[in-house]
Design an enzyme around this catalytic site. Structure first.
Site, short mmCIF file in Angstrom:
data_model
loop_
_atom_site.label_atom_id
_atom_site.label_comp_id
_atom_site.label_asym_id
_atom_site.label_seq_id
_atom_site.Cartn_x
_atom_site.Cartn_y
_atom_site.Cartn_z
N SER A 78 0.82 -1.21 0.00
CA SER A 78 0.00 0.00 0.00
C SER A 78 0.86 1.26 0.00
O SER A 78 2.02 1.24 0.41
CB SER A 78 -0.90 0.03 1.22
OG SER A 78 -1.65 -1.16 1.32
N1 SAH Z 1 -0.59 -4.92 4.23
C1 SAH Z 1 0.09 -4.85 2.95
C2 SAH Z 1 -0.85 -4.69 1.80
C3 SAH Z 1 -1.19 -5.99 1.26
S1 SAH Z 1 -2.18 -5.96 -0.18
C4 SAH Z 1 1.16 -3.78 2.97
O1 SAH Z 1 1.98 -3.86 3.84
O2 SAH Z 1 1.23 -2.93 2.14
C5 SAH Z 1 -3.52 -6.94 0.38
C6 SAH Z 1 -3.21 -8.36 0.73
O3 SAH Z 1 -4.42 -8.96 1.20
C7 SAH Z 1 -2.75 -9.23 -0.43
O4 SAH Z 1 -1.51 -9.80 -0.13
C8 SAH Z 1 -3.84 -10.29 -0.54
O5 SAH Z 1 -3.37 -11.57 -0.92
C9 SAH Z 1 -4.39 -10.32 0.87
N2 SAH Z 1 -5.72 -10.89 1.02
C10 SAH Z 1 -6.79 -10.76 0.19
N3 SAH Z 1 -7.83 -11.46 0.67
C11 SAH Z 1 -7.41 -12.04 1.83
C12 SAH Z 1 -8.03 -12.92 2.78
N4 SAH Z 1 -9.28 -13.35 2.65
N5 SAH Z 1 -7.29 -13.31 3.86
C13 SAH Z 1 -6.00 -12.90 4.01
N6 SAH Z 1 -5.38 -12.10 3.14
C14 SAH Z 1 -6.07 -11.69 2.06
#
Ligand code: SAH
Length: 253
Positions: free
Chosen positions: A97
Site C-alpha cells: 500500500s
Molecule cells: N498490508 C500490505 C498490503 C497488502 S495488499 C502492505 O503492507 O502494504 C492486500 C493483501 O491482502 C494481499 O496480499 C492479498 O493476498 C491479501 N488478502 C486478500 N484477501 C485475503 C483474505 N481473505 N485473507 C487474508 N489475506 C487476504
C-alpha cells in the site's frame, strides 16, 4: 448474529501521541545493505514529511514509518522507488500500500488507544502482503497478528520481517475472512484488502470499544470505513477517505 450499523458523520478525535517507545519491545536496528544506510534514511525522512503533509498527525505512527525500512520489503529492482508515496507491485498480482494510506489506517485504529493502552493492545491485520504494514504496526502496538491467504506472500513476508526482529509480530497463513479466532478479541483490526462488507466473523472478534478500518467497495468506488464496536451487537460506521485496494478474496492459494 444480528448487527446494527449506525452511520456517524462526526470527525474522529486524534490522539496527541508521544514519541515514547513501547516498553516490552525487543527491537534491534535491522542490517542495511552497505551504501543504502544514509541514503535510505534521508529518503525515509522525506517520505515521512510527505505523510505528515498529507494530514497524518500521530507522532508514534510517524516515528514507526520513519524506522521501518520499506526498501527491504519490495523487490530489489523497485528499491529505488520504495520511499515514493505510491503503492508498488509485490508479485502474485498484489501491491504494497501507499505509505500515506498505511500510516492513515494505523492512525485511525490507534486513535482510541492512547499511551499505555497501545503497549497492551493486541491488533489483527488481514492481508499481510509483503509484511510492511505489519512491521510498522508492530512498532506501535503491543502484539500484532497478521494473516495472508497467498502462501508465497506469507513466506516472503516471513523472510522480510525476520530482518526486523519483531518478537511481538505473528504471521499466520489462512483466509482472513474468518478472522483469527484463536487470538481474539482484538483491540484494533486493519483489513488491507477491499471488501463489499466487513465479514461478520471479523466484526465478532472485535473487543467492545475497539475499532476496525477497512476499504469498503461501494457504487461510487472504494472508501475507508472506520467501524467502532460500541456494544455486544452494535457497530457504528464512519465513512472516510476514498482509496484503491486489491480485493479481499476467499480461500487460500
Ligand atoms: N498490508 C500490505 C498490503 C497488502 S495488499 C502492505 O503492507 O502494504 C492486500 C493483501 O491482502 C494481499 O496480499 C492479498 O493476498 C491479501 N488478502 C486478500 N484477501 C485475503 C483474505 N481473505 N485473507 C487474508 N489475506 C487476504
Amino acid at each position: 448474529m444480528t448487527r446494527r450499523l449506525v452511520a456517524a458523520a462526526q470527525p474522529l478525535a486524534r490522539t496527541g501521541a508521544t514519541s515514547r517507545r513501547p516498553a516490552l519491545r525487543r527491537v534491534v536496528e535491522p542490517p542495511t545493505p552497505s551504501g543504502m544506510g544514509l541514503a535510505s534514511d534521508r529518503a525515509r525522512d522525506r517520505m515521512v514529511e510527505t505523510i505528515a503533509g498529507n494530514g497524518v498527525r500521530d507522532g508514534e505512527v510517524l516515528a514507526a514509518m520513519r524506522f521501518v525500512p520499506r526498501h527491504l520489503f519490495v523487490d530489489a529492482a523497485l528499491a529505488s522507488r520504495a520511499y515514493e508515496d505510491v503503492s508498488l507491485p509485490i508479485g502474485h498480482a498484489q501491491t504494497i500500500s501507499r505509505p500515506t494510506t498505511v500510516a492513515r489506517m494505523i492512525e485511525l485504529v490507534a486513535a482510541d488507544l492512547p499511551g499505555e493502552r497501545r503497549r497492551e493492545a493486541r491488533v489483527l491485520e488481514i492481508g499481510t502482503g509483503c509484511g510492511y504494514q505489519a512491521a510498522v504496526m508492530a512498532r506501535v502496538f503491543g502484539e500484532v497478528i497478521s494473516i495472508e491467504r497467498i502462501r508465497g506472500l506469507h513466506e516472503a513476508a516471513r523472510g522480510n520481517v525476520r530482518t526486523q526482529r519483531l518478537a511481538n509480530l505473528r504471521l499466520v497463513f489462512g483466509d482472513g475472512r474468518m478472522g483469527v479466532p484463536q487470538a481474539a478479541p482484538y483491540d484494533a483490526v486493519i483489513i488491507a484488502a477491499a471488501c463489499d462488507q466487513v465479514p461478520e466473523a471479523v466484526l465478532g472478534q472485535m473487543r467492545i470499544g475497539s475499532s476496525l478500518v477497512a476499504p469498503v467497495a461501494g457504487s461510487a468506488g472504494q472508501s475507508l470505513h472506520r467501524i467502532e464496536r460500541v456494544g455486544e451487537r452494535d457497530w457504528r460506521v464512519a465513512v472516510m477517505d476514498p482509496v484503491h485496494f486489491v480485493p479481499l478474496r476467499g480461500g487460500t492459494t
